[in-house]
Write a protein that holds these residues in place. Structure first.
Motif, PDB file in Angstrom:
ATOM      1  N   ARG A 278       0.839  -1.207   0.000  1.00  0.00           N
ATOM      2  CA  ARG A 278       0.000   0.000   0.000  1.00  0.00           C
ATOM      3  C   ARG A 278       0.868   1.249   0.000  1.00  0.00           C
ATOM      4  N   ARG A 279       1.963   1.198   0.779  1.00  0.00           N
ATOM      5  CA  ARG A 279       2.830   2.369   0.865  1.00  0.00           C
ATOM      6  C   ARG A 279       3.602   2.574  -0.433  1.00  0.00           C
ATOM      7  N   GLU A 282       1.551   3.751  -3.242  1.00  0.00           N
ATOM      8  CA  GLU A 282       0.912   5.044  -2.940  1.00  0.00           C
ATOM      9  C   GLU A 282      -0.573   5.016  -3.314  1.00  0.00           C
ATOM     10  N   LEU A 283      -1.264   4.027  -2.764  1.00  0.00           N
ATOM     11  CA  LEU A 283      -2.672   3.856  -3.105  1.00  0.00           C
ATOM     12  C   LEU A 283      -3.540   4.982  -2.556  1.00  0.00           C
ATOM     13  N   THR A 284      -3.400   5.275  -1.273  1.00  0.00           N
ATOM     14  CA  THR A 284      -4.233   6.323  -0.662  1.00  0.00           C
ATOM     15  C   THR A 284      -3.425   7.397   0.038  1.00  0.00           C
ATOM     16  N   GLU A 285      -2.156   7.121   0.331  1.00  0.00           N
ATOM     17  CA  GLU A 285      -1.306   8.092   1.000  1.00  0.00           C
ATOM     18  C   GLU A 285      -0.012   8.240   0.216  1.00  0.00           C
ATOM     19  N   PRO A 286       0.440   9.478  -0.041  1.00  0.00           N
ATOM     20  CA  PRO A 286       1.684   9.661  -0.792  1.00  0.00           C
ATOM     21  C   PRO A 286       2.904   9.380   0.080  1.00  0.00           C
ATOM     22  N   SER A 299      -0.901  13.083  -4.513  1.00  0.00           N
ATOM     23  CA  SER A 299      -0.329  12.333  -5.625  1.00  0.00           C
ATOM     24  C   SER A 299      -0.408  10.840  -5.324  1.00  0.00           C
ATOM     25  N   THR A 300      -1.614  10.327  -5.243  1.00  0.00           N
ATOM     26  CA  THR A 300      -1.880   8.926  -4.969  1.00  0.00           C
ATOM     27  C   THR A 300      -2.762   8.367  -6.066  1.00  0.00           C
ATOM     28  N   ARG A 318     -12.776   4.082  -2.341  1.00  0.00           N
ATOM     29  CA  ARG A 318     -11.623   3.856  -1.459  1.00  0.00           C
ATOM     30  C   ARG A 318     -11.607   2.419  -0.966  1.00  0.00           C
ATOM     31  N   VAL A 600      -0.529   7.736 -12.078  1.00  0.00           N
ATOM     32  CA  VAL A 600      -0.284   8.947 -11.295  1.00  0.00           C
ATOM     33  C   VAL A 600       0.745   9.826 -11.978  1.00  0.00           C
TER      34      VAL A 600
END
Length: 896
Positions: A278-279, A282-286, A299-300, A318, A600
């Motif tokens: 996920r990190r 960068e799915l939901t958090e840059p 920028s996710t 989401r 992105v």
């Protein structure tokens, strides 16, 4: 001390005793006040002034307070800090109270139990999660073998139960993004499978199976949990759900009124995405929060694909993104729906137009059920429901199974909307106390009271003209305020003309205010009517709200359909705007992406177009070794492949010209380097932990994306690890792998392993400059161009020049044999782990001295050959002959 408290402080102590672990916001007039330790902590956390309050015979107590009008602002700050707040309200007006005003704690606000819009994000859920171990005390027989999760969003009523999360507990929790975690008190100090959430401990008996099951049956008014889909092995799930319901009743009892039936989720229905994936993707958090995309979106992936227009749709997108599907049939159904909306532009535009005015139906329904809804919010509900018939009509010709099913299941709620329409005013007030919430003609008694009030108001309004004519005072005026009521105001210049029947009411600097018996009589009629109107309006509005509350389940069901439509329309809009294509999602092995783009990066680039690339992975070419310079785009390509695969399994179109993708059970990424100081782990340890997790968790159906494995340690150690990891993935796991590396030695694996292929990201050299072409080409790269990248980054010229000199020496030592990396063997690097590359040769070696003394312009070709043989013999330890040691005629110094 407590015995000498004032009655007010005794009342506070009772509230604090019931909520010892919360800051008590104690309502006193226009302020919420905090006392003693609450005041000290509140002042520190909120930056308030700490003062004191008189406490009768007892010593003064510390005091800090916040204005009632700013309540939500301060609550938000406390909730973000992980604190809980018990709100103690005045339950009666001070003027009506007999003695001390009665106060009660009406809600306890915790990070996971929030109902106020000001404390919530409309684009993400706010889950309170209860966690239980299946083998914990009281779980009972048949409890399963792993962790159990129960989650509730108090603001929307959504309830999710995962009875046996197993080893995927971290990924399952990550899907929910819990704001607060509820665990047994006996787990104090125990490591939990997620970080960042506020943790609340409650007594273990809340999780006991007998108590928990009884709580579930009582709250849902059922005789058995089987109707919800619980099975005999789901006892741990019941334990977690029962504890969650008990806790919710403690902190937000009104939220229980809008709870939906629990939705049971089981492993194998969606993909588990670990934290590093996920990190890294960068799915939901840059990775860098300071970077933002178009329209200030992060920028996710979520930031650039979110084309939803309703809050429900945004939250659902989401959730879809964090839980990609792993079963092909539902993926295909979503794809068909998106494809129909892409091809049917008029239908898509019509749906989008009808969706835009729809407000947050889920949270409005929750507010109605909780009794916290305002007249204006009921008006928003009415306006939103008015869109549903047109939304359904826009789907009349829908052919895809999913769109047709949503159309047929969408309840337009005409009866609910009609009732609101008949009862509620066209423009309802923000609060009930402002008046005018109920439509004229809905209630005869209310209409009569309004007529009485309006008649009295009209009479008073005409009184000014009549009194001016009667008294001859041209500046006389009639006024009103909440303290003195209605009055007649006369300036001092005309005080002699004031009639005898005027009674002085208030003296001003420039005049006097009066009333007359007649004005007093009409004032009583107005104010009496206003009070009765307010009482009647409140009763009528409560009846309207209660009638809507009976249909909350239907409203929530329609909200679900609206959310799904919004996501599907948004994905179609995205595909049309960005040129995405429908991927061929299949159950085979091969991955074939043509003209793939990073979703992105292509939206963030300002000066150049994104360069698309093809990536093909198949049984006979399942491991790609990707080499190339820094900044050439290797990491971007890795993430690009992962994001395209993930989007396809969400049911979305993908950024490519053509794509054929298998259903992956997992996507693993290992990109970048970071340490974890909290856990005492170095950068390399974190890298190895993540790599180990991949090797243990990946299967033949997985997609593995690796970047620079082994770079955090010594060169030979790193090459050895990277080599062994690649072999393991190739031969044991047989997963699809893209491995970006600067270890060019790994390109030799293509000669030794049958399914390894080499690719590089190309560049073009022009003198000392390099141009990044960002194109993927077959074959391995022979250089990393790190020095050139350093020059572009601004390294001083002398540093760059010296680095080039050192690189030449290192490369010479490498190719000379003996001290370089050399050719790696069939299964592992041939060099011993201790055989490290020397950065500088010995400055005083005989070989170096001979080279310094040599003048290449004064020797013949034959002498040069002889010299080369001599130098080589010396390097490998052979003893050269005298002629080999001195091929140049020392007497004449001239060449032969």
């Amino acid at each position: 001390m407590a015995g000498t408290d004032t009655p007010l402080m005794q009342q506070w102590r009772e509230a604090k005793a019931r909520h010892p672990d919360a800051l008590v916001f104690f309502r006193v007039g226009d302020f919420y006040e905090m006392f003693y330790e609450d005041a000290e902590e509140g002042a520190r956390l909120l930056g308030l002034t700490l003062t004191s309050r008189n406490n009768g015979a007892a010593a003064a107590v510390p005091l800090a307070g916040v204005p009632v009008r700013a309540r939500d602002e301060y609550l938000e700050r406390l909730v973000r800090l992980g604190r809980r707040v018990a709100v103690c309200e005045q339950m009666e007006e001070a003027s009506e109270a007999k003695g001390l005003v009665r106060r009660e704690v009406v809600e306890t606000i915790t990070p996971g139990a929030v109902l106020s819009d000001a404390l919530l994000s409309d684009r993400r859920n706010n889950f309170l999660v209860a966690l239980w171990a299946a083998n914990g005390p009281g779980a009972g027989a048949g409890a399963g073998s792993g962790w159990a999760i129960a989650a509730v969003d108090a603001s929307t009523g959504e309830v999710v139960v995962i009875p046996d999360a197993g080893e995927g507990i971290e990924a399952e929790l990550a899907k929910l993004e819990p704001a607060e975690l509820l665990v047994p008190a006996s787990w104090e100090g125990r490591a939990l499978p997620i970080e960042g959430a506020s943790v609340t401990h409650r007594p273990d008996w809340l999780f006991d199976l007998s108590h928990a099951q009884g709580e579930v049956l009582r709250r849902y008014h059922v005789h058995s949990p089987v109707g919800f889909g619980f099975e005999s092995a789901d006892a741990a799930g019941l334990c977690a759900l029962g504890a969650l319901l008990t806790y919710l009743a403690e902190v937000q009892p009104v939220a229980l009124r809008s709870l939906r039936p629990p939705r049971i989720e089981r492993p194998g229905e969606s993909m588990a995405l670990d934290e590093m994936t996920r990190r890294n993707l960068e799915l939901t958090e840059p990775l860098r929060p300071d970077l933002t995309g178009p329209d200030a979106r992060p920028s996710t992936l979520l930031g650039v694909i979110d084309e939803t227009v309703t809050p429900m749709g945004a939250r659902l997108l989401r959730r879809w993104l964090l839980a990609p599907l792993v079963v092909p049939e539902p993926i295909w159904r979503r794809q068909e729906a998106v494809a129909e909306l892409v091809d049917g532009a008029p239908t898509r535009r019509a749906l989008r137009a009808e969706l835009k005015p729809i407000r947050d139906l889920e949270r409005l329904a929750g507010k109605v059920a909780a009794g916290r809804v305002t007249p204006r919010e009921v008006g928003a509900l009415r306006a939103s429901l008015a869109q549903l018939p047109a939304l359904r009509d826009a789907l009349t010709e829908a052919a895809s199974p999913l769109l047709a099913a949503l159309r047929d299941a969408l309840d337009p709620l005409d009866d609910v909307r009609a009732r609101i329409e008949r009862a509620l005013a066209d423009e309802p007030p923000a609060t009930l106390g402002d008046g005018g919430a109920i439509r004229q003609g809905w209630d005869a008694e209310l209409d009569e009271l309004r007529g009485m009030r309006d008649g009295a108001v009209d009479f008073i309004a005409g009184l000014q003209t009549r009194e001016r004519e009667r008294t001859g005072i041209p500046s006389l005026k009639v006024g009103f305020n909440r303290v003195f009521g209605y009055y007649l105001e006369v300036t001092r210049a005309h005080s002699a003309k004031v009639p005898d029947d005027y009674v002085r009411k208030q003296t001003l600097a420039n005049g006097e205010r009066y009333f007359t018996p007649e004005l007093k009589q009409w004032e009583e009629k107005v104010l009496g009517a206003e009070e009765r109107i307010a009482t009647r309006e409140a009763a009528l509005f409560a009846e309207l709200r209660q009638s809507i509350a009976l249909e909350v389940g239907r409203i929530q069901a329609s909200a679900d359909r609206v959310a799904q439509l919004d996501v599907l329309v948004g994905l179609a809009e995205l595909a049309e705007r960005r040129g995405y294509v429908c991927p061929d999602v299949h159950t085979g092995y091969a991955l074939d992406i043509r003209g793939g783009r990073h979703p992105v990066v292509e939206t963030m680039m300002q000066r150049e177009d994104f360069i698309p690339n093809d990536v093909v992975l198949a049984e006979d070419a399942r491991v790609m070794i990707l080499t190339g310079p820094n900044m050439a785009g290797k990491s971007t390509l890795l993430r690009q492949v992962g994001l395209i695969q993930l989007l396809a399994q969400v049911g979305s179109f993908v950024p490519a010209t053509r794509a054929k993708l298998p259903v992956a059970d997992r996507i693993f990424t290992r990109v970048g380097a970071s340490d974890n100081l909290v856990r005492g782990q170095s950068t390399f340890m974190v890298e190895m932990n993540e790599t180990a997790s991949i090797l243990h968790g990946a299967t033949q159906q997985s997609l593995v994306l690796l970047d620079e494995i082994g770079r955090g340690t010594a060169t030979f150690d790193g090459v050895s690890i990277a080599w062994a990891v690649t072999e393991h993935l190739h031969e044991r796991v047989r997963a699809k792998v893209v491995f970006a590396t600067h270890y060019h030695e790994l390109t030799q694996l293509a000669d030794q392993l049958d399914a390894v292929v080499n690719f590089n990201v190309s560049i073009r050299e022009s003198g000392d400059d390099i141009v990044f072409l960002r194109r993927l080409e077959p074959g391995g790269a022979d250089r990393s161009y790190g020095i050139e990248v350093g020059r572009l980054a601004g390294l001083p010229r002398d540093v760059v020049a010296r680095a080039r000199e050192i690189l030449a020496e290192l490369e010479g030592a490498h190719t000379a044999g003996g001290r370089g990396l050399g050719r790696v063997g069939a299964r592992r690097p041939a060099a011993a782990a201790t055989d490290q590359l020397m950065l500088f040769p010995a400055a005083d070696s005989a070989l170096v001295r001979r080279l310094r003394e040599l003048d290449p312009n004064r020797i013949t070709p034959l002498e040069a050959i002889a010299l080369l043989a001599s130098l080589r013999a010396e390097a490998v330890g052979d003893s050269p002959s005298a002629s080999e040691r001195n091929p140049v005629d020392g007497a004449s110094g001239e060449t032969r």
